[in-house]
Design a protein around this motif. Sequence first.
Motif, PDB file in Angstrom:
ATOM      1  N   LYS A  56     -55.591  81.685 119.595  1.00  0.00           N
ATOM      2  CA  LYS A  56     -56.000  80.406 119.012  1.00  0.00           C
ATOM      3  C   LYS A  56     -55.351  79.252 119.757  1.00  0.00           C
ATOM      4  O   LYS A  56     -56.009  78.256 120.082  1.00  0.00           O
ATOM      5  CB  LYS A  56     -55.631  80.346 117.534  1.00  0.00           C
ATOM      6  CG  LYS A  56     -56.015  79.022 116.876  1.00  0.00           C
ATOM      7  CD  LYS A  56     -55.629  78.965 115.408  1.00  0.00           C
ATOM      8  CE  LYS A  56     -55.992  77.609 114.817  1.00  0.00           C
ATOM      9  NZ  LYS A  56     -55.608  77.509 113.389  1.00  0.00           N
ATOM     10  N   ASN A  57     -54.062  79.366 120.047  1.00  0.00           N
ATOM     11  CA  ASN A  57     -53.364  78.299 120.751  1.00  0.00           C
ATOM     12  C   ASN A  57     -53.927  78.100 122.157  1.00  0.00           C
ATOM     13  O   ASN A  57     -54.057  76.963 122.636  1.00  0.00           O
ATOM     14  CB  ASN A  57     -51.864  78.604 120.823  1.00  0.00           C
ATOM     15  CG  ASN A  57     -51.187  78.515 119.467  1.00  0.00           C
ATOM     16  OD1 ASN A  57     -51.671  77.817 118.574  1.00  0.00           O
ATOM     17  ND2 ASN A  57     -50.076  79.224 119.304  1.00  0.00           N
ATOM     18  N   ILE A  58     -54.258  79.215 122.806  1.00  0.00           N
ATOM     19  CA  ILE A  58     -54.877  79.120 124.135  1.00  0.00           C
ATOM     20  C   ILE A  58     -56.219  78.397 124.045  1.00  0.00           C
ATOM     21  O   ILE A  58     -56.547  77.527 124.865  1.00  0.00           O
ATOM     22  CB  ILE A  58     -55.053  80.521 124.754  1.00  0.00           C
ATOM     23  CG1 ILE A  58     -53.691  81.137 125.075  1.00  0.00           C
ATOM     24  CG2 ILE A  58     -55.916  80.450 126.015  1.00  0.00           C
ATOM     25  CD1 ILE A  58     -53.759  82.589 125.514  1.00  0.00           C
ATOM     26  N   ALA A  59     -57.006  78.759 123.009  1.00  0.00           N
ATOM     27  CA  ALA A  59     -58.319  78.140 122.816  1.00  0.00           C
ATOM     28  C   ALA A  59     -58.185  76.645 122.546  1.00  0.00           C
ATOM     29  O   ALA A  59     -58.964  75.839 123.064  1.00  0.00           O
ATOM     30  CB  ALA A  59     -59.060  78.828 121.671  1.00  0.00           C
ATOM     31  N   VAL A  60     -57.207  76.268 121.729  1.00  0.00           N
ATOM     32  CA  VAL A  60     -56.983  74.850 121.430  1.00  0.00           C
ATOM     33  C   VAL A  60     -56.699  74.080 122.720  1.00  0.00           C
ATOM     34  O   VAL A  60     -57.246  72.993 122.951  1.00  0.00           O
ATOM     35  CB  VAL A  60     -55.821  74.681 120.428  1.00  0.00           C
ATOM     36  CG1 VAL A  60     -55.403  73.209 120.345  1.00  0.00           C
ATOM     37  CG2 VAL A  60     -56.225  75.178 119.049  1.00  0.00           C
TER      38      VAL A  60
END
Length: 274
Positions: free
Chosen positions: A61-65
């Motif tokens: 999720k953090n990578i996607a953000v």
Amino acid sequence: MKRILVPTDFSNHAEYALKVAAQIAKKNDGEIFLIHMLELPTTGADALSRSHEMPELMLFKNIAVNKLDELMHSDYLAEVQVTKIIQFELAFDGIVKSAETHNADLIVMGSHGANGFQEMFIGSNTEKVVRNADIPVLVIKREEPNFNADKFVFASDFSDEAKKPFEKAFSFAKEFGSKLHLVNINTPNNFKSTIVAEETMEQFLEGVDTTDITTHIYNDVNVEKGILHFSKSIDADIIGMSTHGRKGLAHFFNGSISEDLVNHAKRPVITFKI
């Protein structure tokens, strides 16, 4: 078309779609909802409720953000209102639901197509969205630096059930200033004489302003090839089709010409649900 949903997996084809969506948004004073789906593990009914306990999911999720933030700062999105969305859900299901939630009136997706075994048994998320979405789906297959819909081919059998998607296509053509080329594909298995085909189209268009509409009859071995060959013959900018949204065995045995076009056409394809 002012509320545009654009799914992304951060691939080149997804960015092609985003660039087209940006062009449409700028021309129509619209906004973009940029969505990335993080598919949950299918084991366990409470996967969503336990997602905060899954370090790998939070990492993704953090990578996607971060990737979404990078995209939103792209030059081609300057002066476009963009809302980023991350959802934990199956991709095609989440895309359709998100379109409803955000009251989108157009989905723009990239696709590299599918062929052979993959097309028959796996398919693509784009194909599934085309089959299930109630709003128009515009599929982009390559870089379109100057997207336009000046020559808009809409293929139909001109039956009564085709009138509703035609109304949507007609509205799209008006909004984009398109010359609408209506084509009836004649095939050996469903042949109509020229007189019958012309009469069918004339009756279909009764009461419609035909100023920017031309009608065509094109013969080919099957409908899909006829649409592709006719579109090439007039150098069309975009191809439009209605889709039945068939599911399950009915879809497996009957197929869908619009989904085949999504897989095989190089030109942009827009579908309208019956």
